[in-house]
Design an enzyme around this catalytic site. Structure first.
Site, short mmCIF file in Angstrom:
data_model
loop_
_atom_site.label_atom_id
_atom_site.label_comp_id
_atom_site.label_asym_id
_atom_site.label_seq_id
_atom_site.Cartn_x
_atom_site.Cartn_y
_atom_site.Cartn_z
N SER A 127 0.77 -1.09 0.10
CA SER A 127 -0.09 -0.23 -0.02
C SER A 127 0.95 1.27 -0.01
O SER A 127 1.82 1.35 0.46
CB SER A 127 -0.99 0.25 1.34
OG SER A 127 -1.86 -1.00 1.32
N HIS B 189 -4.29 -1.02 -3.84
CA HIS B 189 -3.09 -2.02 -4.47
C HIS B 189 -3.81 -2.42 -6.02
O HIS B 189 -4.82 -2.44 -6.33
CB HIS B 189 -3.32 -3.42 -3.77
CG HIS B 189 -2.62 -3.51 -2.61
ND1 HIS B 189 -2.19 -4.63 -2.01
CD2 HIS B 189 -2.60 -2.36 -1.58
CE1 HIS B 189 -1.44 -4.21 -0.88
NE2 HIS B 189 -1.85 -3.03 -0.49
N TYR C 257 -5.92 -11.89 5.66
CA TYR C 257 -7.31 -11.26 6.09
C TYR C 257 -8.33 -11.08 5.01
O TYR C 257 -9.34 -10.93 5.27
CB TYR C 257 -6.97 -9.68 6.48
CG TYR C 257 -6.51 -8.84 5.80
CD1 TYR C 257 -7.41 -8.16 4.85
CD2 TYR C 257 -5.17 -8.21 5.86
CE1 TYR C 257 -7.20 -7.22 3.98
CE2 TYR C 257 -4.85 -7.21 5.22
CZ TYR C 257 -5.72 -6.67 4.24
OH TYR C 257 -5.28 -5.85 3.40
N GLU C 258 -7.64 -11.42 3.92
CA GLU C 258 -8.82 -11.22 2.55
C GLU C 258 -9.62 -12.72 2.70
O GLU C 258 -10.31 -12.79 1.81
CB GLU C 258 -7.97 -10.94 1.36
CG GLU C 258 -7.58 -9.68 1.16
CD GLU C 258 -6.73 -9.24 -0.04
OE1 GLU C 258 -7.38 -8.91 -0.93
OE2 GLU C 258 -5.53 -9.83 -0.14
N HIS D 31 -7.26 4.43 6.54
CA HIS D 31 -6.50 3.82 5.26
C HIS D 31 -6.14 5.03 4.36
O HIS D 31 -4.99 4.98 3.58
CB HIS D 31 -7.42 2.85 4.60
CG HIS D 31 -6.74 2.04 3.61
ND1 HIS D 31 -5.39 1.28 3.80
CD2 HIS D 31 -6.89 2.06 2.09
CE1 HIS D 31 -4.93 1.06 2.77
NE2 HIS D 31 -5.88 1.22 1.62
#
Ligand code: HPA
Length: 272
Positions: free
Chosen positions: A32, A64, A88-89, A247
């Site tokens: 990121s 991304h 975590y996806e 984020h």
């Protein structure tokens, strides 16, 4: 993925065919905030969707791009992954490290892993790249999970005494002599941490916290590649930061530090 090493071998052959480059020398995974670095590194000879590589799922995180780029830079063929898969996806661990395994089996002896991280050391300012000198794998899993890997791929139990290559770190210091080093704590993620978790990580010796990298490093060391890890501190960690974490802040810090990060990657590739 029942045969992760076979899948990576197949993907490596596909990468050679897609890119028209029989062997790559260096892999760079852009985290990121590191998104635009690929085209700045040299001559782009191929650009395509990362998910066109067999076994690579589509990334889901904002920032991304999910691109695979082949760049000719300083006489080397650099394979850039603009985007990565995370635990975590919901991806299995072998999927998370599939890109790195693919790159190594496509010829890359050096793997540069970049990420965005929360900073636990208040003396390291937001926007500073930090070289990883070691890590804490707190994900609760490992890419070595499962049956013994085929023997030709390396020992069952890799030595991680020097996970992050000392010579590559020395080279990075020559390129940018103000770089601090730190220990990266890699967590499953899915949320940022609580202040209590950050205090725990500090006690454990972490300087940086993030949701990637450690599994890729383990997979790369198992296959014998040398690893350089670089975190961009995009925020102070929870409880150290006076602000709530967000984020967008992570992406903005990446943008601001872009030129320094590109110069660092360029300099390292040139100096290899
Ligand atoms: N924690 C975990 N991952 C992160 C952070 C953080 O504070 N910042 C960027 N990635």
């Amino acid at each position: 993925m029942t045969d992760p090493f076979g899948a990576a071998e197949e993907a490596a052959a596909a990468v050679a065919q897609m890119t028209g480059v029989p062997r790559h020398d260096v892999a760079i995974v852009l985290g990121s905030g590191w998104g635009d670095a690929a085209s700045a590194l040299g001559d782009v000879t191929f650009e395509g969707a990362l998910s066109d590589v067999p076994g690579v799922p589509k990334p889901t995180v904002g920032g991304h791009k999910g691109k695979l780029v082949s760049v000719a830079a300083s006489g080397r063929n650099v394979l850039v992954f603009a985007g990565r898969s995370h635990l975590y996806e919901g991806h299995p661990v072998h999927t998370v490290v599939h890109g790195v395994r693919t790159a190594i089996l496509a010829g890359c002896g050096v793997v540069i892993l970049t990420n965005a991280a929360g900073g636990l050391n208040p003396d390291v300012a937001v926007g500073t790249p930090v070289l990883l000198c070691d890590h804490l794998n707190l994900t609760g899993t490992t890419p070595m999970l499962g049956a013994d890997p085929p023997e030709r791929f390396g020992a069952r139990f890799s030595d991680l005494t020097v996970a992050y290559d000392a010579e590559l770190r020395a080279l990075a210091h020559r390129v940018d002599d103000g770089l601090p080093e730190g220990v990266y704590a890699g967590l499953l993620g899915g949320t940022y941490e609580t202040p209590a978790e950050i205090r725990m990580l500090r006690t454990l010796g972490a300087d940086l916290v993030g949701m990637s990298t450690v599994l890729e490093t383990i997979a790369a060391r198992h296959l014998g590649a040398r690893v350089l890890g670089i975190s961009l501190v995009t925020n102070l960690a929870a409880g150290i930061s006076p602000e709530p974490l967000d984020h967008q802040e992570v992406l903005a810090a990446g943008k601001a530090a872009g030129p320094r990060m590109i110069a660092l990657l360029q300099g390292v590739v040139e100096g290899l």
